[in-house]
Write an enzyme that holds these catalytic residues in place. Structure first.
Site, PDB file in Angstrom:
ATOM      1  CG  ASN A 276      38.963  45.280  43.140  1.00  0.00           C
ATOM      2  OD1 ASN A 276      39.477  46.211  42.543  1.00  0.00           O
ATOM      3  ND2 ASN A 276      38.857  45.252  44.449  1.00  0.00           N
ATOM      4  NE  ARG A 277      32.468  39.772  42.784  1.00  0.00           N
ATOM      5  CZ  ARG A 277      31.604  40.409  43.554  1.00  0.00           C
ATOM      6  NH1 ARG A 277      31.006  41.487  43.093  1.00  0.00           N
ATOM      7  NH2 ARG A 277      31.329  39.983  44.762  1.00  0.00           N
ATOM      8  CB  ALA A 278      35.508  44.088  35.584  1.00  0.00           C
ATOM      9  CB  SER A 281      36.557  38.193  35.229  1.00  0.00           C
ATOM     10  OG  SER A 281      35.877  37.914  36.431  1.00  0.00           O
TER      11      SER A 281
END
Length: 606
Positions: A276-278, A281
């Site tokens: 999710n973070r990738a 971002s």
């Protein structure tokens, strides 16, 4: 005092770093930027110059957290002022807060005066996170930062608030800042968990031509001789950048990502097994890039640059070249697989998910290289290969314990095996399999007792000898080494896990002898570093074991930490001294299942 920073628009080269800084200024929710690269490429200069092109803030007078009327979160004092219509607005430059590597956790997050809390009021002393609110928090050599401090900073960068709790008393304040971390990978690595917390990253490069290098030197020389005049030459260029940033901030909320481009971004993220973070971002970065370029809709070019920013620090080195080819040459990768086979051989890996390792072809000789496409082995074919390549086969030398049961092709070893077997085309008996991608080297920790003692020089000499031995075996073991020094009242990490033995030797030679022997703190740091590595380490402790800080009997504490060490590290204690004074070395060895030795040649890495 007014500090003259080098103009941002006067900095030559490394456009990716400059763009990464700018889009974080447009949208700090991207999550910060990690800048990597060799020394001397103006990483620090770019960060400090960024504040010059950011518009001044409408700050509330007297606020210690730099609150503005437009802030998402306000501190309690400013909220009260606004409610009472007593808030006074003043223009203020964007603060740039530099975090020293030696900072304590309390200095970073802030501290609460417990005595005042008991009397019914919370007296909070702001830390660096509070001072950086609505500004820039700059961490040089972030890879050498204590992990607990790094976690606290990254938590605040993601949430926009900082929570401090001490003895049942808590204080919350805004902490929305542009996070910038710089590091030289040769001096140590960041844990993958921390790498993932940075929103984007950019890699710096050295100048590519003599002309560029000369122009950089001339500009710096001109700035040093007359900074005011030099800055004035670039005022207009900096003002143009400032106006673009303001327009991009205002337009950001209206930028749209078309469905097909968003689907493309998600597919690329999933291809490299990112989470999710990738994706978050990448989406935020794509919108910020589009807003900066004046686009109402995110273009494919915006999306590819955002994906490069978001993935570069999250994927391994073997996958980076594939990603760059895919993003920079879209649609061409399938036709160019064979052009990069030699590079894949050197990397000892190919990253592809199809399942046929050998393509039938009538070519012979060296053309066999072009017949090998993918590392993924069909399970039926794998079982056939195992039967044909037992221990008595010539290629058995290359199929080490556990590798025979893998399902990934070790291309380099397979090619060597084919050459030794004198086959013109790769046969089933040549193929070497392994469990997965390489990375199983045992991390090594060197911990030096650098207290004032007669044996200090001997300990440094032994450590340098161990470094030399590790370097000789580096090609086989691929060991990463961390360096810890303990003296006075504490221990510190001088080098995080790295394969750069030149830096290791430099750090060892730079250690100075001073103070008492905080043996317990040294053991705690070894335990902490081992635990954070995620793998069982080999730790080599150079000490006489005569801990004298903190004062008193440390036996119980030594036993407790030694028991913990047993689970995360294989410990070797090298004394190298003769004497009859009391020592904790035997106690440490007993409860950690460690070994007391006098010769570094007896340290077993694998």
């Amino acid at each position: 005092m007014k500090i003259n920073y080098f103009p941002f628009s006067a900095i030559l080269g490394n456009d990716d770093i400059k763009l990464g800084l700018i889009i974080n200024a447009i949208d700090p929710k991207i999550g910060g930027i990690l800048i990597t690269g060799p020394k001397g490429i103006a990483k620090s200069t770019m960060v400090r110059s960024l504040s010059n092109i950011l518009p001044e803030m409408d700050s509330i007078r007297g606020c210690r957290f730099n609150c503005t009327l437009n802030s998402e979160n306000l501190c309690d004092e400013c909220r009260e002022k606004i409610d009472n219509n007593s808030a006074e607005i003043v223009k203020k430059s964007v603060p740039v807060i530099t975090l020293p590597i030696s900072s304590t956790l309390d200095r970073v997050v802030g501290s609460i005066d417990i005595n005042s809390a008991i009397s019914g009021r919370v007296n909070f002393r702001e830390g660096l996170l509070g001072e950086a609110n609505n500004g820039i928090l700059y961490i040089d050599e972030v890879n050498l930062l204590d992990d607990s401090i790094a976690d606290a900073i990254l938590d605040s960068a993601a949430s926009g608030i900082n929570t401090v709790e001490r003895d049942g008393v808590s204080y919350i304040h805004p902490a929305r800042f542009i996070l910038v971390g710089t590091m030289n990978p040769e001096e140590g690595e960041l844990r993958p968990q921390l790498l993932d917390r940075f929103g984007i990253s950019a890699e710096g490069k050295l100048p590519s031509s003599a002309e560029e290098l000369i122009e950089i030197a001339n500009r710096v020389d001109e700035f040093d001789h007359n900074p005011v005049e030099f800055i004035s030459k670039y005022d207009q260029d900096d003002e143009i950048l400032r106006e673009r940033i303001v327009r991009a901030r205002n337009a950001l909320r209206y930028v749209i990502i078309p469905d097909d481009i968003e689907k493309y971004m998600a597919d690329v993220i999933l291809k490299y097994h990112m989470g999710n973070r990738a994706m978050i971002s990448a989406v935020k970065a794509a919108r910020a890039i589009a807003a900066y370029n004046g686009n109402k809709n995110v273009t494919m070019e915006d999306a590819r640059k955002a994906l490069e920013f978001a993935l570069r620090h999250r994927i391994n080195d073997d996958e980076k070249s594939n990603m760059e080819r895919e993003l920079n040459n879209p649609g061409k990768n399938e036709g160019n697989k064979n052009e990069n086979i030699n590079e894949d051989m050197n990397n000892n890996d190919i990253n592809n998910d199809e399942k046929m390792p050998v393509k039938k072809n009538n070519s012979t000789g060296d053309d066999t290289l072009n017949n090998i496409e993918n590392p993924r082995i069909d399970m039926k074919l794998r079982n056939e290969i195992i039967k044909k390549s037992g221990r008595n086969a010539k290629s058995g030398n290359f199929i080490r314990t556990g590798h025979k049961n893998g399902n990934h092709l070790d291309l380099y070893s397979s090619m060597v095996s084919m050459k030794i077997n004198n086959h013109k085309k790769m046969q089933a008996s040549d193929i070497v399999l392994r469990e997965g991608y390489s990375g199983g080297a045992v991390p090594v920790i060197i911990a030096i007792d650098s207290s004032t003692s007669m044996g200090f020089k001997r300990r440094i000499g032994n450590a340098l000898e161990l470094s030399k031995l590790l370097f000789k075996k580096a090609y086989i073991t691929r060991s990463r080494v961390a360096l810890i020094s303990f003296s006075g009242t504490g221990a510190r990490v001088l080098m995080n896990f790295s394969r750069n033995f030149t830096v290791l030797n430099q750090r060892l030679k730079s250690i100075k002898s001073s103070g008492k022997t905080p043996l317990l703190e040294g053991l705690k740091q070894v335990y902490k570093t081992s635990a954070y590595s995620g793998e069982k380490t080999v730790s080599v402790l150079f000490t006489d074991g005569r801990g004298n800080y903190p004062p008193g009997n440390m036996k119980d504490d030594i036993i407790d930490i030694s028991k913990k060490l047993k689970n995360v590290s294989r410990l070797y204690i090298i004394n190298g001294e003769n004497g009859f004074l009391p020592t904790y070395n035997n106690l440490i060895a007993e409860y950690s299942n460690g070994h007391i030795i006098s010769d570094v040649n007896n340290v077993k890495i694998n």
